[in-house]
Design a protein around this motif. Structure first.
Motif, PDB file in Angstrom:
ATOM      1  N   PHE A   3       0.834  -1.196   0.000  1.00 37.85           N
ATOM      2  CA  PHE A   3       0.000   0.000   0.000  1.00 37.85           C
ATOM      3  C   PHE A   3       0.870   1.247   0.000  1.00 37.85           C
ATOM      4  O   PHE A   3       1.846   1.335   0.715  1.00 37.85           O
ATOM      5  CB  PHE A   3      -0.883  -0.031   1.250  1.00 37.85           C
ATOM      6  N   LYS A   4       0.510   2.190  -0.835  1.00 39.32           N
ATOM      7  CA  LYS A   4       1.283   3.431  -0.923  1.00 39.32           C
ATOM      8  C   LYS A   4       1.187   4.187   0.394  1.00 39.32           C
ATOM      9  O   LYS A   4       0.092   4.509   0.868  1.00 39.32           O
ATOM     10  CB  LYS A   4       0.754   4.304  -2.059  1.00 39.32           C
ATOM     11  N   LEU A   5       2.315   4.485   0.978  1.00 35.98           N
ATOM     12  CA  LEU A   5       2.342   5.176   2.260  1.00 35.98           C
ATOM     13  C   LEU A   5       1.982   6.640   2.062  1.00 35.98           C
ATOM     14  O   LEU A   5       2.620   7.359   1.301  1.00 35.98           O
ATOM     15  CB  LEU A   5       3.732   5.069   2.890  1.00 35.98           C
ATOM     16  N   LEU A   6       0.931   7.071   2.748  1.00 40.82           N
ATOM     17  CA  LEU A   6       0.500   8.458   2.680  1.00 40.82           C
ATOM     18  C   LEU A   6       1.229   9.270   3.741  1.00 40.82           C
ATOM     19  O   LEU A   6       1.774   8.713   4.693  1.00 40.82           O
ATOM     20  CB  LEU A   6      -1.010   8.548   2.920  1.00 40.82           C
ATOM     21  N   GLU A  51     -10.410  -1.491  24.942  1.00 42.18           N
ATOM     22  CA  GLU A  51      -9.057  -2.023  25.120  1.00 42.18           C
ATOM     23  C   GLU A  51      -8.870  -3.291  24.288  1.00 42.18           C
ATOM     24  O   GLU A  51      -9.821  -4.028  24.005  1.00 42.18           O
ATOM     25  CB  GLU A  51      -8.798  -2.332  26.601  1.00 42.18           C
ATOM     26  N   CYS A  52      -7.640  -3.529  23.891  1.00 40.68           N
ATOM     27  CA  CYS A  52      -7.272  -4.738  23.151  1.00 40.68           C
ATOM     28  C   CYS A  52      -8.005  -4.844  21.820  1.00 40.68           C
ATOM     29  O   CYS A  52      -8.304  -5.946  21.349  1.00 40.68           O
ATOM     30  CB  CYS A  52      -7.513  -5.996  23.980  1.00 40.68           C
ATOM     31  N   THR A  53      -8.328  -3.711  21.232  1.00 44.23           N
ATOM     32  CA  THR A  53      -8.922  -3.693  19.895  1.00 44.23           C
ATOM     33  C   THR A  53      -8.137  -2.717  19.033  1.00 44.23           C
ATOM     34  O   THR A  53      -7.346  -1.908  19.539  1.00 44.23           O
ATOM     35  CB  THR A  53     -10.395  -3.247  19.923  1.00 44.23           C
ATOM     36  N   SER A  54      -8.371  -2.790  17.728  1.00 47.19           N
ATOM     37  CA  SER A  54      -7.767  -1.842  16.800  1.00 47.19           C
ATOM     38  C   SER A  54      -8.817  -1.432  15.788  1.00 47.19           C
ATOM     39  O   SER A  54      -9.577  -2.271  15.297  1.00 47.19           O
ATOM     40  CB  SER A  54      -6.558  -2.474  16.091  1.00 47.19           C
ATOM     41  N   THR A  55      -8.885  -0.149  15.499  1.00 49.86           N
ATOM     42  CA  THR A  55      -9.921   0.379  14.615  1.00 49.86           C
ATOM     43  C   THR A  55      -9.280   1.202  13.509  1.00 49.86           C
ATOM     44  O   THR A  55      -8.435   2.061  13.767  1.00 49.86           O
ATOM     45  CB  THR A  55     -10.912   1.266  15.392  1.00 49.86           C
ATOM     46  N   ILE A  56      -9.686   0.934  12.269  1.00 41.83           N
ATOM     47  CA  ILE A  56      -9.231   1.718  11.133  1.00 41.83           C
ATOM     48  C   ILE A  56     -10.422   2.394  10.479  1.00 41.83           C
ATOM     49  O   ILE A  56     -11.497   1.793  10.334  1.00 41.83           O
ATOM     50  CB  ILE A  56      -8.458   0.862  10.105  1.00 41.83           C
ATOM     51  N   LEU A  57     -10.246   3.639  10.134  1.00 43.32           N
ATOM     52  CA  LEU A  57     -11.266   4.440   9.474  1.00 43.32           C
ATOM     53  C   LEU A  57     -10.830   4.649   8.028  1.00 43.32           C
ATOM     54  O   LEU A  57      -9.767   5.227   7.774  1.00 43.32           O
ATOM     55  CB  LEU A  57     -11.421   5.777  10.204  1.00 43.32           C
ATOM     56  N   ILE A  58     -11.617   4.177   7.081  1.00 41.03           N
ATOM     57  CA  ILE A  58     -11.245   4.182   5.666  1.00 41.03           C
ATOM     58  C   ILE A  58     -12.083   5.231   4.937  1.00 41.03           C
ATOM     59  O   ILE A  58     -13.317   5.228   5.019  1.00 41.03           O
ATOM     60  CB  ILE A  58     -11.463   2.796   5.036  1.00 41.03           C
ATOM     61  N   GLU A  59     -11.410   6.120   4.220  1.00 41.58           N
ATOM     62  CA  GLU A  59     -12.083   7.230   3.545  1.00 41.58           C
ATOM     63  C   GLU A  59     -11.484   7.440   2.157  1.00 41.58           C
ATOM     64  O   GLU A  59     -10.269   7.519   2.007  1.00 41.58           O
ATOM     65  CB  GLU A  59     -11.952   8.511   4.378  1.00 41.58           C
ATOM     66  N   ARG A  60     -12.334   7.531   1.142  1.00 46.32           N
ATOM     67  CA  ARG A  60     -11.842   7.680  -0.228  1.00 46.32           C
ATOM     68  C   ARG A  60     -11.323   9.077  -0.524  1.00 46.32           C
ATOM     69  O   ARG A  60     -10.519   9.268  -1.433  1.00 46.32           O
ATOM     70  CB  ARG A  60     -12.934   7.298  -1.228  1.00 46.32           C
ATOM     71  N   HIS A 195      -7.657   8.826   1.049  1.00 49.89           N
ATOM     72  CA  HIS A 195      -7.393   8.535  -0.373  1.00 49.89           C
ATOM     73  C   HIS A 195      -7.461   7.031  -0.626  1.00 49.89           C
ATOM     74  O   HIS A 195      -6.682   6.484  -1.409  1.00 49.89           O
ATOM     75  CB  HIS A 195      -6.019   9.071  -0.786  1.00 49.89           C
ATOM     76  N   THR A 196      -8.387   6.360   0.024  1.00 46.56           N
ATOM     77  CA  THR A 196      -8.457   4.903  -0.014  1.00 46.56           C
ATOM     78  C   THR A 196      -9.880   4.488  -0.388  1.00 46.56           C
ATOM     79  O   THR A 196     -10.788   4.517   0.453  1.00 46.56           O
ATOM     80  CB  THR A 196      -8.053   4.298   1.340  1.00 46.56           C
ATOM     81  N   TYR A 211     -13.790 -10.182   7.378  1.00 48.87           N
ATOM     82  CA  TYR A 211     -13.949  -9.648   6.030  1.00 48.87           C
ATOM     83  C   TYR A 211     -12.602  -9.206   5.467  1.00 48.87           C
ATOM     84  O   TYR A 211     -11.766  -8.667   6.199  1.00 48.87           O
ATOM     85  CB  TYR A 211     -14.931  -8.459   6.037  1.00 48.87           C
ATOM     86  N   THR A 212     -12.425  -9.456   4.176  1.00 51.46           N
ATOM     87  CA  THR A 212     -11.284  -8.912   3.463  1.00 51.46           C
ATOM     88  C   THR A 212     -11.759  -7.700   2.663  1.00 51.46           C
ATOM     89  O   THR A 212     -12.680  -7.819   1.849  1.00 51.46           O
ATOM     90  CB  THR A 212     -10.661  -9.944   2.508  1.00 51.46           C
ATOM     91  N   ILE A 213     -11.121  -6.568   2.924  1.00 52.68           N
ATOM     92  CA  ILE A 213     -11.475  -5.324   2.244  1.00 52.68           C
ATOM     93  C   ILE A 213     -10.394  -5.033   1.216  1.00 52.68           C
ATOM     94  O   ILE A 213      -9.205  -4.929   1.554  1.00 52.68           O
ATOM     95  CB  ILE A 213     -11.580  -4.152   3.235  1.00 52.68           C
ATOM     96  N   TYR A 214     -10.794  -4.899  -0.022  1.00 52.39           N
ATOM     97  CA  TYR A 214      -9.868  -4.591  -1.107  1.00 52.39           C
ATOM     98  C   TYR A 214      -9.997  -3.112  -1.469  1.00 52.39           C
ATOM     99  O   TYR A 214     -11.101  -2.564  -1.533  1.00 52.39           O
ATOM    100  CB  TYR A 214     -10.162  -5.444  -2.335  1.00 52.39           C
ATOM    101  N   THR A 215      -8.855  -2.492  -1.699  1.00 52.23           N
ATOM    102  CA  THR A 215      -8.837  -1.074  -2.070  1.00 52.23           C
ATOM    103  C   THR A 215      -7.935  -0.885  -3.279  1.00 52.23           C
ATOM    104  O   THR A 215      -6.969  -1.622  -3.475  1.00 52.23           O
ATOM    105  CB  THR A 215      -8.319  -0.199  -0.914  1.00 52.23           C
ATOM    106  N   GLY A 216      -8.269   0.105  -4.097  1.00 52.80           N
ATOM    107  CA  GLY A 216      -7.437   0.411  -5.254  1.00 52.80           C
ATOM    108  C   GLY A 216      -6.148   1.090  -4.832  1.00 52.80           C
ATOM    109  O   GLY A 216      -6.087   1.786  -3.816  1.00 52.80           O
ATOM    110  N   ASN A 217      -5.082   0.859  -5.606  1.00 54.66           N
ATOM    111  CA  ASN A 217      -3.809   1.528  -5.320  1.00 54.66           C
ATOM    112  C   ASN A 217      -3.325   2.318  -6.522  1.00 54.66           C
ATOM    113  O   ASN A 217      -3.918   2.278  -7.602  1.00 54.66           O
ATOM    114  CB  ASN A 217      -2.743   0.529  -4.840  1.00 54.66           C
ATOM    115  N   ALA A 218      -2.248   3.045  -6.334  1.00 56.56           N
ATOM    116  CA  ALA A 218      -1.741   3.952  -7.359  1.00 56.56           C
ATOM    117  C   ALA A 218      -1.228   3.221  -8.587  1.00 56.56           C
ATOM    118  O   ALA A 218      -1.108   3.811  -9.666  1.00 56.56           O
ATOM    119  CB  ALA A 218      -0.635   4.832  -6.768  1.00 56.56           C
TER     120      ALA A 218
END
Length: 402
Positions: A3-6, A51-60, A195-196, A211-218
Motif C-alpha cells: 500500500f502506498k504510504l501516505l 481495550e485490546c482492539t484496533s480500529t481503522i477508518l477508511i475514507e476515499r 485517499h483509499t 472480512y477482506t477489504i480490497y482497495t485500489g492503489n496507485a
C-alpha cells in the motif's frame, strides 16, 4: 505489492503498514469503519475506546467530512418530526443531549438559537399543533408564541396563523466538531486511511465473520486488509458498499435528494432565530428555511431536487425563484436581489421518502445483517444524522458488544 504510504497527516504509519496484497491468518484490525463523515467518525471514536482492539477508518477522500457532513445546515435538531418509535427520534433526542454536553465540555463552537416553525393559515397551524402534541409526548420543549412577543423579537417575520418555538434547537460548527472527533479517535489509538477507495469486500468465513477489504492503489492494482468487524458508514455510497457484501437479492438502490442552499448579502432583515415554514407531509425536506452559522450569517435552504448523480454538487439556477417565493412567505421584507446560489448538499436515501413521519417516511437503517456476523450496515443516514452522530456511535457499539 504494498500500500502506498501516505503522509502521516493523511494516514498513520500503523494503518499503512497493514495494507498489503498478502494476507495473514490473524485479522489486521478488529474494526473497520468505511466512511469518515461525522457518523463514521463518531462510530470509530466510540469503538477505538475499547481495550485490546484496533480500529481503522477508511475514507476515499483526503480528509474527513467532505460530503454530506460538511454540506448541511449545521443545525442541532430537537427531534420534532420523526414520529414515535423511530430510530430518528430515539437517536436525535439522545444525540442532541450528548452533543450539547460534549460541545460545552470541549469548547466546540455551538449556540442554542431556538427555532420558530411558522404557519400562515389554518391548515399550517394544524400541523404546528400536531408537532406540539408530539413534542409534548416525548418531553421536547415547544411553545406557541404570543403575537406581541413575535413582533418584539423578530419584527420582520410574517406569521399570519401562529408560531411554534422549539426551545432546544441550536447550531454547531460541524467542521470543529468533526475535527475534535478525529483528534480524539487518533488519541485513542485509531488509524486513518485517506485517499483509499474500497473496490470490493469478501467474507472470510461465511457464518463466522471476518472480512477482506480490497482497495485500489496507485499502480492500478488492489491492496487488502482483513478485519473482524465491518461497519458501513459510507453515506452517499453506503448502498454500493452494502451491495459488495450482501447477496444480489438483498441489494439496495440508492436515491439522492439534492438540496441547494442560498446566501444572503444584505444586512437587513437579520433574524436571531432559525425560521422554518410549517412542515408539509410527504415533502422530501422541511421547506426552504432560514438558518444561521456561528458568525450570524444568514443562509437559506435546503430545497429538494431528486438527482441520479451523487457527485452533482452544482447549484441549479432554475431553483432560485421558487426558493425566494417560499422565503418571502415568512420573511416578506427580504431583498430578492440579495439572495443568490451558494452551495449544495446531497442526502442519501433508499427511496423517495419524506422528511416527516407519515406514509412515505424513511427511518434510519442501522442493523447487524443476518448471516454476516460483525457486519453493521448504516443506510439512509441523512438529517438528523449530524445531531444523532454520537448516539449512533453508541448504538453501533451496542450492536457489536451487547
Amino acid at each position: 505489492m504494498s500500500f502506498k504510504l501516505l503522509p502521516v497527516s493523511c494516514a498513520t504509519k500503523a494503518a499503512a503498514r497493514y495494507f498489503s496484497t498478502s494476507r495473514s491468518r490473524q485479522a489486521d484490525f478488529t474494526h473497520a469503519v468505511i466512511g469518515a463523515g461525522v457518523v463514521g467518525l463518531a462510530i470509530a471514536r466510540q469503538l477505538a475506546a475499547h481495550e485490546c482492539t484496533s480500529t481503522i477508518l477508511i475514507e476515499r477522500h483526503g480528509s474527513v467530512g467532505t460530503e454530506t457532513s460538511s454540506r448541511n445546515s449545521e443545525v442541532i435538531h430537537a427531534g420534532l418530526y420523526y414520529g414515535h418509535g423511530s430510530l430518528k427520534t430515539k437517536l436525535c433526542l439522545k444525540g442532541k443531549n450528548m452533543m450539547y454536553e460534549l460541545c460545552s465540555k470541549q469548547g466546540i463552537p455551538h449556540r442554542n438559537t431556538k427555532k420558530w416553525i411558522i404557519a400562515q393559515d389554518d391548515q399550517q397551524l394544524s400541523e404546528l399543533h400536531r408537532v406540539h402534541e408530539f413534542a409534548t409526548s416525548i418531553d421536547v420543549p415547544t411553545r406557541f408564541l404570543a403575537r406581541e412577543y413575535i413582533a418584539q423579537r423578530e419584527p420582520d417575520v410574517r406569521a399570519e396563523a401562529g408560531v411554534l418555538e422549539s426551545e432546544s434547537t441550536g447550531i454547531i460548527d460541524s467542521h470543529s466538531f468533526m475535527s475534535y472527533l478525529e483528534g480524539d479517535f487518533l488519541e485513542k489509538g485509531g488509524d486513518c486511511a485517506f485517499h483509499t477507495a474500497v473496490t470490493r469486500i469478501e467474507p472470510i468465513d461465511s457464518g463466522k465473520g471476518g472480512y477482506t477489504i480490497y482497495t485500489g492503489n496507485a499502480d492500478g492494482g488492489e491492496d487488502s486488509i482483513e478485519v473482524e468487524t465491518l461497519i458501513n458508514s459510507a453515506g452517499l455510497f453506503a448502498c454500493a458498499i452494502s451491495n459488495m457484501v450482501l447477496p444480489k437479492e438483498r441489494h439496495r438502490k440508492a436515491y439522492y435528494a439534492k438540496g441547494s442552499y442560498y446566501s444572503y448579502s444584505a444586512s437587513h432583515p437579520k433574524p436571531k432565530t432559525l425560521l422554518y415554514p410549517a412542515p408539509v407531509p410527504g415533502l422530501g425536506g422541511l421547506g426552504t428555511h432560514l438558518t444561521l452559522d456561528m458568525t450570524g450569517r444568514v443562509r437559506f435552504g435546503p430545497d429538494v431536487e431528486w438527482i441520479d448523480d451523487p457527485n452533482d454538487l452544482k447549484p441549479n439556477p432554475s431553483r432560485l425563484t421558487e426558493a425566494i417565493d417560499m422565503i418571502q412567505t415568512y420573511l416578506p421584507s427580504v431583498k430578492r436581489d440579495a439572495i443568490d446560489l451558494d452551495y449544495c448538499g446531497i442526502r442519501p436515501k433508499i427511496g423517495k421518502s419524506g422528511a416527516t413521519a407519515g406514509k412515505n417516511f424513511q427511518d434510519f437503517v442501522i442493523q447487524q445483517e443476518d448471516g454476516f456476523p460483525g457486519f453493521i450496515n448504516l443506510l439512509a443516514i441523512e438529517s438528523p444524522g449530524l445531531t444523532s452522530s454520537l448516539a449512533i456511535g453508541e448504538m453501533v457499539e451496542d450492536l457489536l458488544y451487547r
